[in-house]
Write an enzyme that holds these catalytic residues in place. Structure first.
Site, PDB file in Angstrom:
ATOM      1  N   GLU A 169       0.852  -1.189   0.000  1.00 25.95           N
ATOM      2  CA  GLU A 169       0.000   0.000   0.000  1.00 25.95           C
ATOM      3  C   GLU A 169       0.888   1.239   0.000  1.00 25.95           C
ATOM      4  OE1 GLU A 169      -3.327   1.004  -0.242  1.00 25.95           O
ATOM      5  OE2 GLU A 169      -2.266   2.920  -0.175  1.00 25.95           O
ATOM      6  N   GLY A 182     -19.216   5.799   1.573  1.00 23.58           N
ATOM      7  CA  GLY A 182     -20.334   5.585   2.490  1.00 23.58           C
ATOM      8  C   GLY A 182     -20.486   4.122   2.873  1.00 23.58           C
ATOM      9  N   ARG A 418     -26.248   9.571 -11.341  1.00 19.36           N
ATOM     10  CA  ARG A 418     -25.238  10.541 -10.925  1.00 19.36           C
ATOM     11  C   ARG A 418     -24.764  11.430 -12.072  1.00 19.36           C
ATOM     12  NH1 ARG A 418     -21.363   6.585  -7.348  1.00 19.36           N
ATOM     13  NH2 ARG A 418     -22.784   6.506  -5.590  1.00 19.36           N
ATOM     14  N   GLU A 556     -11.872  -1.108  -8.611  1.00 18.71           N
ATOM     15  CA  GLU A 556     -11.996  -0.007  -9.577  1.00 18.71           C
ATOM     16  C   GLU A 556     -10.926  -0.047 -10.661  1.00 18.71           C
ATOM     17  OE1 GLU A 556     -12.529   3.786  -7.652  1.00 18.71           O
ATOM     18  OE2 GLU A 556     -12.551   4.865  -9.565  1.00 18.71           O
TER      19      GLU A 556
END
Ligand code: ADP
Length: 588
Positions: A169, A182, A418, A556
């Site tokens: 990371e 969220g 969106r 993603e």
């Protein structure tokens, strides 16, 4: 005799100076002093305790920053400050705002102890620990790039199959965009839908997801996501120990409420619980370790990852079984955004963390991976106009809040996709919108109650107002008050029937009495739908569709699932479903 006394005095004076000054030469007055400094989300407040002229401890009194991301930053900085008896230490890379705020806060406290002993500016002190020669080559079964939702899920899944796992990371703390999300995930047929009497199916979820992405998403991948969603959510609940709120949220573009919301309404619980599970399974999490290329043999097989640690040393992480790329999207990389879609230049801020720069896509394409859908970039409609970060308080929209413009008029179905809502906000004067709701909506959504720190900083930055009348709410942002009154009266008249103006679905609420909340919002780049080509086994494909041996991708960083537009609540479902597939396949 005289000479002896002088020598003793000199020696004592030198000793006092050495004890009192520390490495910086600063002598502080003993006691406890408070100070504050500006972080990314607001003021960080600390208390510094001085004993015998030196910094003995630093306690954080108020911390508006993300708790998980800032904890290792403060720990590192505190250690360096105590060691050097000074606030003049290097920032932690990847966390410049929190580093700056914390450093300012400590310097502010130290100034109260001794205004002359605090130097401004930064030094070149090295705080990173150097690895030995042997540690520069490390071997694992599975090496994972990125410790967001997909990477941590893949790590737990691979380790549960008995593999030794390293997760690299680049930021000082894990979590990625998943942590600051969220945390909601869509699950058709969940126990919570059943409890709330909501009928749903895998087929409806697939249809909504494909339609939401203008049918550009790959049906096979969407099907896998939808079919595995329930089992994955049960795994999160039963194996990982996640706790969900007693509600089902409906994001824009979904035909029924289907998102499970974790307690806390953020990605923090999932991040911490996956980390805990990983720890018990022996996963090695290497933070501040930035992967920069894949190691590929002559046959094209991926055999490891080259990375650099914060001391600037290059480390080879050899992967006996496979490498999983889970480095997220490229929302924070303006140059990369523009290279695929010139519309998304610097006029858009980003909801993403600074580390979300498309590194995984760059590394894998250098090893011949194919990409797909790269021009599809999504904005989130209701973000903070100062920082660009997503506003969770503004998710009151999903519970009834309406959007109006400076002229006091509604202009869109607030529950629309969106991309469409964002586009319409940008077409309004000032490229801005105002979200309006009342206490009844607030008591249903509890968005302010669940996000008190965000609310506090919105109030401080004058981006939200709790008003005793509609006129006060309008005047706070210079909105046409009489038009706003008319718009609200018309909207209220739709209660119990349909929204005749913009077709907002669901049961419409009416706004009857003060107090009202009004919040200024703008769209900000949120998700990059494009990424590495993968198949349903999470294998990375080359441009011709052939799997690259021993290379997997999830989350993603992978493209093709969401088409032109990702629906709310689909990112977490995607990264956990494909993270599990990648992890268990990589461990085989
Ligand atoms: P996802 O939802 O797909 O898991 P996230 O944004 O949550 O994506 O997580 C991606 C993680 O990958 C982030 O924590 C990010 O800092 C990390 N990352 C990005 N590039 C690199 C890199 N070059 N080396 C190591 N980690 C990286």
């Amino acid at each position: 005799m005289k000479r002896t006394i002088s020598a003793v005095l000199l020696f004592t004076a030198a000793l006092i100076l050495l004890i009192g000054c520390g490495q910086s030469g600063a002598t502080f007055a003993d006691g406890s002093f408070t100070g504050s400094g500006r972080g990314h989300h607001g003021d960080i407040k600390v208390e510094v305790t001085i004993e015998s002229g030196s910094i003995a401890s630093i306690d954080v009194l108020e911390n508006p920053e993300n708790k998980v991301l800032s904890a290792p930053v403060y720990e590192k900085l505190s250690k360096a400050m105590i060691d050097s008896n000074s606030a003049d230490v290097d920032a932690v890379s990847g966390a410049s705002d929190s580093s700056r705020g914390f450093t300012e806060a400590v310097a502010d406290a130290l100034k109260k102890s001794n205004p002359d002993a605090v130097q401004e500016g930064s030094s070149d002190k090295q705080t990173a620990k150097l690895l030995s020669e042997e540690e520069l080559e490390q071997s694992y079964d599975v090496v994972i790039i990125g410790a967001g939702g997909a990477g941590l899920t893949a790590a737990v899944s691979a380790a549960a199959e008995g593999a030794s796992v390293a997760v690299l990371e680049k930021m000082p703390a894990p979590g990625g965009n998943t942590l600051i999300s969220g945390g909601g995930l869509n699950v058709p047929g969940s126990w919570m839908q059943e409890k709330h009497g909501i009928t749903d199916s895998v087929e409806t979820y697939v249809a909504d997801t494909l339609k939401g992405g203008d049918n550009e998403g790959e049906a096979e991948l969407v099907q896998v996501m939808a079919e595995n969603a329930l089992e994955t959510a049960e795994w999160l609940r039963d194996d990982i120990g996640m706790v969900f709120l007693d509600r089902v949220q409906q994001f824009g573009g979904h035909s029924v409420p289907r998102a499970l919301i974790p307690e806390g309404n953020s990605g923090e619980q999932m991040t911490l619980k996956l980390m805990d599970k990983g720890k018990t399974l022996g996963v090695d999490l290497k933070t501040s370790t930035e992967a920069h290329s894949l190691i590929q043999d002559d046959a094209g097989m991926i055999t490891g990852v080259l990375a650099t640690n914060s001391a600037g040393q290059e480390i080879s992480f050899l992967a006996e079984k496979a490498v999983i790329v889970a480095a997220g999207g490229f929302g924070s990389n303006v140059e990369m955004r523009m290279s695929y879609n010139p519309e998304y230049d610097e006029k858009y801020m980003s909801t993403c963390l600074p580390g979300i720069t498309g590194d995984g896509i760059a590394m894998a394409t250098a090893a011949d991976a194919g990409t797909t859908d790269m021009s599809f970039i999504q904005t989130y409609p209701t973000c903070n106009p100062v920082t660009g970060i997503i506003s969770y308080v503004a998710n009151s929209r999903f519970y009834g809040a309406i959007l109006v413009n400076k002229e006091g008029k509604r202009f869109i179905n607030e529950m629309g996709r969106r991309d469409k809502v964002s586009k319409e906000i940008l077409a309004q004067s000032g490229k801005t919108a105002y979200l309006l709701w009342d206490d009844a909506v607030e008591s249903k959504s509890k968005m302010i109650e669940m996000h008190p720190e965000e609310y506090k900083s919105l109030v401080e930055e004058k981006l939200i107002c709790k008003a005793d009348s509609l006129t006060e709410a309008a005047e706070y942002f210079g909105i046409d008050a009489s038009e706003l009154e008319k718009s609200l009266a018309r909207y209220n008249s739709f209660k119990g029937s349909a929204d005749a103006d913009f077709g907002r679905g669901g049961s419409l609420v009416s706004f009857e009495k003060a107090p009202f909340y009004i919040q200024k919002v703008v769209p900000s780049v949120h998700h990059t739908m494009g990424g590495l080509k993968i198949n349903t086994d999470a294998q990375v494909l080359d441009a011709d569709g052939n799997p690259i041996p021993r290379l997997y991708a999830a989350g993603e960083v992978a493209g093709g699932i969401h088409g032109t537009n990702r629906l709310g609540g689909n990112a977490i479902t995607d990264c956990v479903v494909f993270g599990r597939i990648a992890g268990s396949n990589a461990a085989k």
